[in-house]
Design a protein around this motif. Structure first.
Motif, PDB file in Angstrom:
ATOM      1  N   PHE A 107       0.835  -1.204   0.000  1.00  0.00           N
ATOM      2  CA  PHE A 107       0.000   0.000   0.000  1.00  0.00           C
ATOM      3  C   PHE A 107       0.867   1.250   0.000  1.00  0.00           C
ATOM      4  O   PHE A 107       0.668   2.171  -0.803  1.00  0.00           O
ATOM      5  N   HIS A 108       1.847   1.301   0.907  1.00  0.00           N
ATOM      6  CA  HIS A 108       2.652   2.517   1.036  1.00  0.00           C
ATOM      7  C   HIS A 108       3.705   2.653  -0.057  1.00  0.00           C
ATOM      8  O   HIS A 108       4.068   3.784  -0.416  1.00  0.00           O
ATOM      9  N   MET A 155      -2.751   7.765  -5.128  1.00  0.00           N
ATOM     10  CA  MET A 155      -3.071   8.964  -4.354  1.00  0.00           C
ATOM     11  C   MET A 155      -1.979  10.027  -4.390  1.00  0.00           C
ATOM     12  O   MET A 155      -2.168  11.140  -3.891  1.00  0.00           O
ATOM     13  N   GLY A 156      -0.826   9.678  -4.937  1.00  0.00           N
ATOM     14  CA  GLY A 156       0.257  10.645  -5.012  1.00  0.00           C
ATOM     15  C   GLY A 156       0.888  10.974  -3.670  1.00  0.00           C
ATOM     16  O   GLY A 156       1.465  12.046  -3.489  1.00  0.00           O
ATOM     17  N   LEU A 157       0.812  10.035  -2.710  1.00  0.00           N
ATOM     18  CA  LEU A 157       1.343  10.271  -1.371  1.00  0.00           C
ATOM     19  C   LEU A 157       2.693   9.576  -1.190  1.00  0.00           C
ATOM     20  O   LEU A 157       2.968   8.547  -1.809  1.00  0.00           O
ATOM     21  N   ALA A 158       3.507  10.135  -0.321  1.00  0.00           N
ATOM     22  CA  ALA A 158       4.794   9.528  -0.010  1.00  0.00           C
ATOM     23  C   ALA A 158       4.596   8.318   0.901  1.00  0.00           C
ATOM     24  O   ALA A 158       3.665   8.293   1.712  1.00  0.00           O
TER      25      ALA A 158
END
Length: 218
Positions: free
Chosen positions: A113-114, A122-125
């Protein structure tokens, strides 16, 4: 009668069902589900727990990936993907449960997921602390998968089974992340098995990219 698979492109569980249908040579269509629609009334009517995949076969609807795979192996008996030998069938079942309860829960749904889903969708780090916390369990899981596979070509013996189709999409995700060098790469048998699975047409035609293209055409 053809099958309809409701799934999110990129879902390893959905991919297992699509690969199963490919292995059986069965006609099917993809009904794409957007990630943000999992809790929608429309999807909850298909799956009360808001997950994918869901299979429609005529007026028969089924959710839970293992149930779907076993159903397809019963209604599409050739080629048989459940070993006739009780002990090999039990190993298949065991490997499938390791996938769902240990490889996915607490490992894949954290690390993948990460590392993959969150940045790509989601464009998240990545949350490095969450990944580090999941690594002890991940080491245990990959050590056990290597142990279960042993010197066999597949998890239930010398021929493909439901366990391989369920595990391969999950393990392939790990081969894409830095943690693979510690988790999978040290196990030569797992590396060879994954390459063997990736060479199968059923896996080549159900990649995230190809299923996404299929979803756009739906």
């Amino acid at each position: 009668m053809s099958f309809t698979v409701h799934s999110i492109p990129g879902s390893p569980f959905g991919r297992a069902v699509l690969a199963m249908l490919e292995e059986k040579g069965a006609p099917y269509s993809l009904a794409p589900v957007a990630p943000g629609m999992l809790r929608s009334p429309e999807h909850l009517a298909r799956h009360p727990f808001g997950r994918v995949p869901v299979l429609d076969h005529g007026d028969f609807r089924l959710y839970e990936t293992q149930a779907i795979l076993r159903y397809l192996d019963r209604v599409l008996p050739t080629p048989a993907l459940t070993p006739a030998d009780p002990k090999r069938a039990a190993r298949m079942d065991q490997a499938m449960n390791v996938n769902d309860w240990y490889l996915f829960h607490g490992v894949g749904n954290v690390i993948i997921f990460h590392r993959v889903i969150s940045p790509r969708v989601m464009g998240l780090a990545p949350d490095e602390a969450a990944i580090a916390a999941a690594m002890p369990k991940a080491r245990t899981v990959f050590n056990e998968l290597a142990h279960l596979l042993g010197g066999q070509d597949y998890f239930a013996g010398d021929t493909l089974s439901l366990a391989d189709l369920l595990l391969a999409p999950h393990v392939e995700f790990f081969s894409m992340v830095p943690e693979w060098t510690e988790l999978g790469a040290p196990h030569a048998n797992l590396v060879t098995w994954l390459k063997r699975m990736q060479a199968r047409p059923s896996l080549q035609t159900t990649t995230w990219e190809r299923v996404s293209a299929l979803a756009k055409a739906a």
